[in-house]
Enzyme design. Structure first.
Site, PDB file in Angstrom:
ATOM      1  N   GLU A  70       0.913  -1.334  -0.072  1.00  0.00           N
ATOM      2  CA  GLU A  70       0.112  -0.037   0.019  1.00  0.00           C
ATOM      3  C   GLU A  70       0.941   1.270   0.082  1.00  0.00           C
ATOM      4  O   GLU A  70       0.619   2.093   0.606  1.00  0.00           O
ATOM      5  CB  GLU A  70      -0.829   0.062   1.061  1.00  0.00           C
ATOM      6  CG  GLU A  70      -1.905  -1.207   0.917  1.00  0.00           C
ATOM      7  CD  GLU A  70      -3.393  -0.992   1.806  1.00  0.00           C
ATOM      8  OE1 GLU A  70      -3.358  -0.007   2.757  1.00  0.00           O
ATOM      9  OE2 GLU A  70      -4.301  -1.891   1.871  1.00  0.00           O
ATOM     10  N   GLU A  95      -5.233  -8.821   0.335  1.00  0.00           N
ATOM     11  CA  GLU A  95      -6.115  -8.231   1.228  1.00  0.00           C
ATOM     12  C   GLU A  95      -7.594  -8.092   0.930  1.00  0.00           C
ATOM     13  O   GLU A  95      -8.027  -7.561   0.132  1.00  0.00           O
ATOM     14  CB  GLU A  95      -5.527  -7.001   2.228  1.00  0.00           C
ATOM     15  CG  GLU A  95      -4.350  -7.332   2.786  1.00  0.00           C
ATOM     16  CD  GLU A  95      -3.926  -5.950   3.571  1.00  0.00           C
ATOM     17  OE1 GLU A  95      -4.750  -5.274   3.950  1.00  0.00           O
ATOM     18  OE2 GLU A  95      -2.812  -5.910   3.598  1.00  0.00           O
TER      19      GLU A  95
HETATM   20  C1  BGP Z   1      -4.798  -2.147   5.145  1.00  0.00           C
HETATM   21  C2  BGP Z   1      -3.326  -2.762   5.670  1.00  0.00           C
HETATM   22  C3  BGP Z   1      -3.233  -3.675   6.838  1.00  0.00           C
HETATM   23  C4  BGP Z   1      -4.693  -3.753   7.486  1.00  0.00           C
HETATM   24  C5  BGP Z   1      -5.898  -3.565   6.836  1.00  0.00           C
HETATM   25  C6  BGP Z   1      -7.131  -3.192   7.499  1.00  0.00           C
HETATM   26  O1  BGP Z   1      -4.686  -1.163   4.632  1.00  0.00           O
HETATM   27  O2  BGP Z   1      -2.627  -3.056   4.618  1.00  0.00           O
HETATM   28  O3  BGP Z   1      -2.204  -3.625   7.346  1.00  0.00           O
HETATM   29  O4  BGP Z   1      -4.483  -3.120   8.659  1.00  0.00           O
HETATM   30  O5  BGP Z   1      -5.812  -2.385   5.790  1.00  0.00           O
HETATM   31  O6  BGP Z   1      -6.976  -1.768   7.954  1.00  0.00           O
HETATM   32  P1  BGP Z   1      -7.363  -1.493   9.504  1.00  0.00           P
HETATM   33  O7  BGP Z   1      -6.652  -2.283  10.243  1.00  0.00           O
HETATM   34  O8  BGP Z   1      -7.036  -0.198   9.459  1.00  0.00           O
HETATM   35  O9  BGP Z   1      -8.622  -2.064   9.624  1.00  0.00           O
END
Ligand code: BGP
Length: 469
Positions: free
Chosen positions: A165, A369
């Protein structure tokens, strides 16, 4: 498009699940690990730090046994740069190499394909103190780190992801916790950092092909379709603006080795263009991805800019657009429901996102993800009834199947997250995992692992290669 016949998932489809080092490992200062920007950052009030996380560092064998029981074909995790080089560069930390060697071997002994993110938000703090990504030396440090990873793990790791990201670090560094608060002339500097990361990524892709001819490598941004709030042409243009700035800037650079022209004209207009040294564009062109990995949680909807300060919201995060004067306004989509944490739920948007990326780049796609953050409840008898998560994932898998039928070359699906872990900025209570970790925000309890209902459901999905969802 309506399809009478739905294609099955390919035979060797990589059914996986994801984590990242700093969110799951804990052991934040053990065995020679140096501090990262995340370790040194501030945590929002009322949320856990990352010191113990899910204690995966000490329990990875137990965790991998559970992943194997769930039937995972792939596990996407990240290597903590600071375990390999405590200061980002310099002397190799043998204990860090040993840990990831063991982890990779453990996965392979269970026939689980390791998919490795080389850098997931946790820049070594020692590099940050020297300017972080603003300093061109960080490009060399990353290249050196990449070389080390390929040398030690390249005989077994077949899938590499360069940077997680990068677009979110550029657009939402404050929410993620990667933003250096001391930076002046913030936006301009962020695009300079972005340029340096693009160079680092291109060098790593080139290096990977030279050092590990059997491995594949690709970028891993957060990509999403951008909808105009209406069919009004001005709204459609605003969506095109945001899509170039949020999505295509990053992927055009990774795939074609050039800057997206709309994103570039935006940077020019705002005075954000990076300094490009002689030879940089050749470097960008020299690295080619074998696939595109991307994270998808939700789509984004925007409206025409009013060209006044009200275009900009006060906050935003990976999925909530901030807006920018003269460019676009972030709005919510009246057709979509939201998660408990305010992210819009859009399975059909997943199909359009897959189609858009496929159409632009014509490369294999890997979803690294996708998932639902929720306040799970541990019930009597160690039961977690997370039907809402099953429902979320089911709808996305259905759309992935339709996208495959549409002609998208999707090679794998790794939902977030394999096991409960600390959210980037919303603590431990925002859970995503198939496996519950028994701890609270501050009370570590016994950290025991409990299979959620979604664990059994996903096992069936994998066993049936996506037929039984
Ligand atoms: C993405 C990241 C992850 C993860 C996910 C969920 O942006 O790559 O590391 O954390 O989001 O986000 P959050 O933890 O803010 O709910």
């Amino acid at each position: 498009m309506y399809h009478e016949f739905i294609k099955p998932f390919p035979k060797d489809f990589l059914w996986g699940a994801s984590t990242s080092a700093y969110q799951v490992e804990g052991a934040w200062d053990e065995d020679g690990k140096g501090p990262s920007v995340i370790d040194m950052g501030k945590h929002p009030e009322g949320t856990s730090d990352f010191k113990v996380a899910s204690d995966h560092y000490h329990r990875y064998k137990e965790d991998i046994a559970l992943f194997a029981e769930m039937g995972l074909k792939a596990y996407r995790f990240s290597i903590a740069w600071t375990r390999i080089y405590s200061k980002g560069i310099g002397e190799i930390n043998e204990k860090g190499i040993a840990f990831y060697n063991d982890l990779i071997n453990e996965l392979l002994s269970h026939n689980i394909e390791p998919i490795v993110t080389m850098y997931h938000f946790d820049l070594p703090y020692a590099l940050q103190e020297k300017g972080g990504w603003s300093n061109r030396e960080t490009v060399d440090a990353y290249e050196n780190y990449a070389k080390t990873l390929f040398k030690y793990f390249g005989d077994r790791v077949k899938y590499w992801l360069t940077i997680n990201e990068q677009n979110m670090m550029t657009l939402h560094g404050a929410a993620i916790g990667t933003l250096d608060p001391n930076i002046e002339n913030l936006q301009k500097e962020l695009y300079q950092q972005n340029h340096h990361m693009l160079l680092a990524q291109a060098k790593a892709m080139k290096l990977c092909h030279e050092m590990c001819p059997n491995a594949k490598i690709g970028p891993a941004p957060n990509i999403t379709s951008i909808y105009p709030v209406s069919s009004k042409p001005e709204d459609v243009l605003a969506a095109s603006n945001f899509s170039s700035i949020r999505n295509w800037l990053y992927l055009d650079a990774a795939v074609f080795g050039r800057y997206n022209s709309i994103a570039w004209s935006y940077m020019e207009e705002k005075g954000y263009t990076p300094v490009i040294q002689e030879g940089d564009m050749e470097i960008l062109k020299s690295g080619k991805p074998d696939f595109i990995a991307f994270n998808y949680y939700s789509t984004s909807t925007v409206a025409e800019s009013k060209n006044d300060p009200s275009d900009k919201n006060s906050t935003g995060d990976q999925q909530i657009a901030i807006g920018e004067q003269g460019v676009y306004r972030g709005v919510s989509n009246p057709y979509l429901e939201k998660t408990e944490f305010g992210w819009e739920i859009d399975p059909i948007g997943f199909r359009s996102t897959l189609r858009e990326i496929n159409e632009r780049y014509n490369l294999p796609l890997l979803v690294t993800e996708n998932g639902l953050g929720a306040y799970d409840k541990l019930e009597e008898g160690d039961v977690v009834n997370d039907d809402y998560r099953i429902n979320f994932l089911r709808k996305h898998i259905e759309q992935a199947k339709l996208a495959i039928t549409d002609g998208v070359n999707l090679i794998g699906y790794c939902p977030w997250s394999a096991i409960d872990l600390v959210s980037t900025h919303q603590g431990f209570s925002k859970r995503y995992g198939f496996i519950y970790v028994n701890r609270d925000e501050f009370d570590l309890k016994d950290l025991r692992r409990i299979k959620k209902k979604s664990f059994y459901w996903y096992k069936d999905v994998i066993e049936s290669n996506g037929e039984k969802i």
